[in-house]
Structures are given as structure tokens and as C-alpha cells.
Design a protein around this motif. Structure first.
Motif, PDB file in Angstrom:
ATOM      1  N   GLY A   8     -30.313  92.286 -53.095  1.00 38.46           N
ATOM      2  CA  GLY A   8     -30.347  90.963 -52.296  1.00 38.46           C
ATOM      3  C   GLY A   8     -28.830  90.402 -52.760  1.00 38.46           C
ATOM      4  O   GLY A   8     -28.599  90.192 -53.841  1.00 38.46           O
ATOM      5  N   ASP A  34     -24.848  93.768 -44.406  1.00 35.21           N
ATOM      6  CA  ASP A  34     -25.383  92.933 -43.377  1.00 35.21           C
ATOM      7  C   ASP A  34     -24.546  92.020 -42.743  1.00 35.21           C
ATOM      8  O   ASP A  34     -23.461  91.622 -43.580  1.00 35.21           O
ATOM      9  N   LYS A  87     -27.967  93.354 -48.496  1.00 40.28           N
ATOM     10  CA  LYS A  87     -28.445  92.444 -47.642  1.00 40.28           C
ATOM     11  C   LYS A  87     -28.710  90.940 -47.992  1.00 40.28           C
ATOM     12  O   LYS A  87     -28.671  90.583 -48.941  1.00 40.28           O
ATOM     13  N   ASP A  90     -32.828  88.058 -49.822  1.00 37.29           N
ATOM     14  CA  ASP A  90     -33.714  88.921 -50.601  1.00 37.29           C
ATOM     15  C   ASP A  90     -34.081  90.079 -49.921  1.00 37.29           C
ATOM     16  O   ASP A  90     -34.548  89.812 -48.425  1.00 37.29           O
ATOM     17  N   PRO A  91     -34.150  91.326 -50.128  1.00 37.50           N
ATOM     18  CA  PRO A  91     -34.326  92.200 -49.406  1.00 37.50           C
ATOM     19  C   PRO A  91     -35.598  92.407 -48.812  1.00 37.50           C
ATOM     20  O   PRO A  91     -36.146  92.920 -48.072  1.00 37.50           O
ATOM     21  N   GLY A  95     -36.120  90.948 -44.624  1.00 43.91           N
ATOM     22  CA  GLY A  95     -34.943  91.381 -44.824  1.00 43.91           C
ATOM     23  C   GLY A  95     -35.245  93.217 -44.385  1.00 43.91           C
ATOM     24  O   GLY A  95     -34.065  93.782 -44.506  1.00 43.91           O
ATOM     25  N   THR A 118     -33.236  84.121 -52.148  1.00 44.14           N
ATOM     26  CA  THR A 118     -33.528  83.704 -50.416  1.00 44.14           C
ATOM     27  C   THR A 118     -33.001  82.428 -49.818  1.00 44.14           C
ATOM     28  O   THR A 118     -33.071  81.337 -50.785  1.00 44.14           O
ATOM     29  N   TYR A 170     -37.920  80.771 -40.782  1.00 41.79           N
ATOM     30  CA  TYR A 170     -36.614  81.733 -40.816  1.00 41.79           C
ATOM     31  C   TYR A 170     -36.208  82.017 -39.440  1.00 41.79           C
ATOM     32  O   TYR A 170     -37.482  82.334 -38.784  1.00 41.79           O
TER      33      TYR A 170
END
Length: 259
Positions: A8, A34, A87, A90-91, A95, A118, A170
Motif C-alpha cells: 500500500g 497504479d 497500490k 491499502d491493497p 485495491g 487508505t 470510495y
């Protein structure tokens, strides 16, 4: 056999990378990163010889399909390389890190998960909004603004309207008018405060506040990446907001602050 790290990168501010995350970036042979990863992290920590592969995803446009990303991870690891999947946030929170970990397990590739901060918690913190408060909110839910294929948006928001006191949404900007409509329809008061935080924790951060009744109009110009925070805790922003002043001092021009 090499190894894969699902790391992350945090919400945007490069200083919010974890110590372990920075160390792993620094020992990587290959880094797949990403769109929302601050590239300053690659400049500061990635070895000069590391192979950097951009995997950015925008709505309706993916640099690489998820299946291609999954395949690259295990293929590079089988070449004996240290592979970092970097990523945003947080993966394991929206994610797709879970999907990648399952693929690695299927191919018997050693891997580790390195959690990150996150945006669901970091963006409101930078906007001066505590997600919980002893006298206001004792529950919080991290939810997606995009429903799964086959799900009806109305049923999804009906369930959430009667759930946690604070909602962190999100990927919800595109559907913001519908989200507000359904939450009001199924029990949330139209005067419930809401904040939309664009590019949280960065110098480009913009924070717009309003109510379920007004926010779709006030924030109609904002795009992703943005976090939506709904609940009475948003009212505390006026007393707690702290980041805008620091960002103003650190930049030649002030960041936008609305609401």
C-alpha cells in the motif's frame, strides 16, 4: 523463485508511505504501480535499475487488464525477481489486492501483504473530519460508490441508509446524485452533512461540504479521485480543519477550500 510484495502506497502524500513499504520498494527488481501512486515514491526509493511498469486504471480505460497484471506478477516471480505491486491506499481496501493474492497462491508464489494508509481514513483526517467521535458517531463503514454487476443500486443504498453513522464512500462521485437520493429516500435526513474531498492529502486537495440535499449541485465539478464522507462528524470540520493553512504556506497559490 522470487517473491511478490503487495504494498500500500498510501493516499497521496508521499510521506505517508510506511517504513516497511519504503524498504520494500528499495529492494525491488520490478515495480508494477497504479495511477494513484505518487511517483515521488519511485523517485525517492526505487533502485535505478528497477523495471517500472505502469498499471494505471481510469474509468473505462485500463493501461493493463487485471488478468494481465496478475500474470505479470507470477511470471516475474518465477524468474527469481523481487516484485512489488505498488497500490494506492491499502491493497486490501478496494485495491483488488485480494484477487492478486489469490492468483499468487494458486501459482504457489511466495508473497507478503504490506498494508497502507487508505484514503478513506486519511482524506477526512486532512480535511479535519474525525470518522468517529465519542458523542457523535460510534460506527463507520467503508463502502464502494459502485455496486457489483447484477446488484440494484437502490437496494444497496437502502441497506446502507440504515447502517453505520458515518459512511466513507470510495469511487462515488459519478453516482453522487443517486447516492444522495436513495439515502434520503430510505431514512437519512436531507440535512445530513456531507463532504467531498478531492485529491486528499495532496497540495491539490479540495474540500466541499454541504448536505445530502445540496451537495450534488455544490460538488458537480469534482471528479475522481474523491472521497465522500457522510455523517454528523462532518460538522466538526469547521473547528478542526488544519491542513489548508499548511498547504497554503507550502505552495505559491492556495488550494481550493469550499464549505
Amino acid at each position: 523463485m522470487g517473491k511478490v510484495y503487495l504494498v500500500g502506497a498510501g493516499p497521496g502524500d508521499p510521506d505517508l508511505i510506511t517504513v516497511k513499504g519504503a524498504k520494500i520498494i528499495g529492494q525491488s527488481d520490478v515495480i508494477l504501480y497504479d495511477r494513484l501512486v505518487n511517483e515521488q515514491l519511485l523517485e525517492d526509493y526505487a533502485p535505478k535499475q528497477a523495471e517500472l511498469i505502469y498499471c494505471g486504471k481510469r474509468p473505462d480505460h485500463h493501461a493493463l487488464k487485471q488478468e494481465q497484471i496478475n500474470q505479470l506478477l507470477w511470471q516475474y516471480a518465477r524468474q527469481g525477481k523481487v516484485v512489488t505491486r505498488l497500490k494506492g491506499g491499502d491493497p486490501f481496501i478496494f485495491g483488488r489486492g485480494g484477487e492478486e493474492a489469490l492468483t499468487l497462491g494458486k501459482h504457489q508464489i511466495p508473497f507478503e501483504i504490506v498494508p497502507g494508509i487508505t484514503s478513506g481514513s486519511a482524506a477526512p483526517a486532512y480535511a479535519g473530519i474525525p470518522l468517529t467521535h465519542r458523542q457523535i458517531s460510534s460506527s463507520v463503514a467503508f463502502v464502494s460508490g459502485v455496486t457489483r454487476k447484477g446488484d440494484t443500486g437502490e437496494a444497496y443504498w437502502e441497506h446502507l441508509a440504515k447502517g453505520a453513522e458515518t459512511l466513507c464512500i470510495y469511487m462515488g462521485v459519478k453516482n453522487l446524485p443517486d447516492i444522495c437520493h436513495y439515502l434520503i429516500k430510505y431514512g437519512r435526513d436531507a440535512t445530513t452533512p456531507i463532504a467531498v474531498i478531492h485529491y486528499g492529502t495532496t497540495q491539490a486537495q479540495q474540500t466541499i461540504t454541504g448536505t445530502l440535499h445540496t451537495i450534488a449541485t455544490k460538488a458537480k465539478h469534482l471528479k475522481n479521485p474523491s472521497m465522500i464522507i457522510i455523517g454528523e462528524v462532518v460538522r466538526l470540520r469547521e473547528q478542526i480543519k488544519w491542513f489548508e493553512g499548511l498547504a497554503y504556506e507550502a505552495s505559491e497559490s492556495p488550494i481550493a477550500v469550499i464549505g
